[in-house]
Design a protein around this motif. Sequence first.
Motif, PDB file in Angstrom:
ATOM      1  N   UNK A 157       0.825  -1.208   0.000  1.00  0.00           N
ATOM      2  CA  UNK A 157       0.000   0.000   0.000  1.00  0.00           C
ATOM      3  C   UNK A 157       0.860   1.260   0.000  1.00  0.00           C
ATOM      4  N   UNK A 158       1.918   1.278   0.797  1.00  0.00           N
ATOM      5  CA  UNK A 158       2.811   2.433   0.842  1.00  0.00           C
ATOM      6  C   UNK A 158       3.498   2.643  -0.509  1.00  0.00           C
ATOM      7  N   UNK A 159       3.838   1.556  -1.174  1.00  0.00           N
ATOM      8  CA  UNK A 159       4.432   1.681  -2.507  1.00  0.00           C
ATOM      9  C   UNK A 159       3.439   2.295  -3.479  1.00  0.00           C
ATOM     10  N   UNK A 189       3.475  10.564  -6.817  1.00  0.00           N
ATOM     11  CA  UNK A 189       4.439  11.047  -7.808  1.00  0.00           C
ATOM     12  C   UNK A 189       3.758  11.330  -9.138  1.00  0.00           C
ATOM     13  N   UNK A 190       2.839  10.428  -9.536  1.00  0.00           N
ATOM     14  CA  UNK A 190       2.126  10.615 -10.799  1.00  0.00           C
ATOM     15  C   UNK A 190       1.181  11.815 -10.740  1.00  0.00           C
ATOM     16  N   UNK A 233      -8.366   8.289  -4.813  1.00  0.00           N
ATOM     17  CA  UNK A 233      -9.320   9.400  -4.822  1.00  0.00           C
ATOM     18  C   UNK A 233      -8.929  10.445  -3.785  1.00  0.00           C
ATOM     19  N   UNK A 234      -8.518  10.000  -2.608  1.00  0.00           N
ATOM     20  CA  UNK A 234      -8.089  10.933  -1.561  1.00  0.00           C
ATOM     21  C   UNK A 234      -6.855  11.711  -1.988  1.00  0.00           C
ATOM     22  N   UNK A 235      -5.875  11.013  -2.557  1.00  0.00           N
ATOM     23  CA  UNK A 235      -4.659  11.686  -3.019  1.00  0.00           C
ATOM     24  C   UNK A 235      -4.975  12.659  -4.157  1.00  0.00           C
ATOM     25  N   UNK A 236      -5.832  12.237  -5.106  1.00  0.00           N
ATOM     26  CA  UNK A 236      -6.182  13.096  -6.229  1.00  0.00           C
ATOM     27  C   UNK A 236      -6.912  14.350  -5.794  1.00  0.00           C
ATOM     28  N   UNK A 237      -7.846  14.194  -4.845  1.00  0.00           N
ATOM     29  CA  UNK A 237      -8.581  15.351  -4.342  1.00  0.00           C
ATOM     30  C   UNK A 237      -7.656  16.303  -3.581  1.00  0.00           C
ATOM     31  N   UNK A 238      -6.750  15.754  -2.783  1.00  0.00           N
ATOM     32  CA  UNK A 238      -5.807  16.595  -2.034  1.00  0.00           C
ATOM     33  C   UNK A 238      -4.885  17.354  -2.971  1.00  0.00           C
TER      34      UNK A 238
END
Length: 204
Positions: free
Chosen positions: A6-8, A15-16, A151-156
């Motif tokens: 998950x961390x990977x 990064x993307x 989704x959380x990373x994209x929204x942030x």
Amino acid sequence: MDPALWLAFVAAAATMLVIPGPTILLVLGQSLGGGRRSTLPLVAGVAAGDFVAMSLSLAGLGALLAASATAFTVLKWCGAAYLVWLGLRMWRAPVEGAPPPLPPRRAGWQAFVVTATNPKGIAFFVAFVPQFLDASRPFLPQAAILVATFVTLGASNALAYALLAGRLSGAIQRPGPRRVLNRAGGSLLIGAGLATALLGRRPA
């Protein structure tokens, strides 16, 4: 799900996401024009678009698009035309005085459409996500974790870009700088649309 796996995924996805694509260009352009009022609808649209695109990719839409030239072409041209249209609107946006706030529904809808119909993003999910799935464990729980994480990373990420653009919007009041920003952002969106139109379909 294995915490190390998950961390990977978090590291690779972050990064993307930080590299600006069509969605972030749209967020930047509309946040400059609409200010902070458009921030939450834009972020919500990005989150919804990522959720739909990633969920459908995991459910098999990505495989269908990879196998069907017609489906891929239709989605590609719809997304490309929409990006070019948005770019032209931004290019021609008024520069005298403060621009009117972007209606929340329109802001969210535009962000959703650009994010969800980006064929490059769907192809990325198909190639990217399976690398972080453990075949020895149940699929659905892993897929749910990865979708929620992305989704959380994209929204942030969209929120950070929108807030930055909102701060710049307040500092830029003269028609000259605003015209330059409108045309630069519009050109980038048009370029992203043309790049999407030229995107080739990978062989199945």
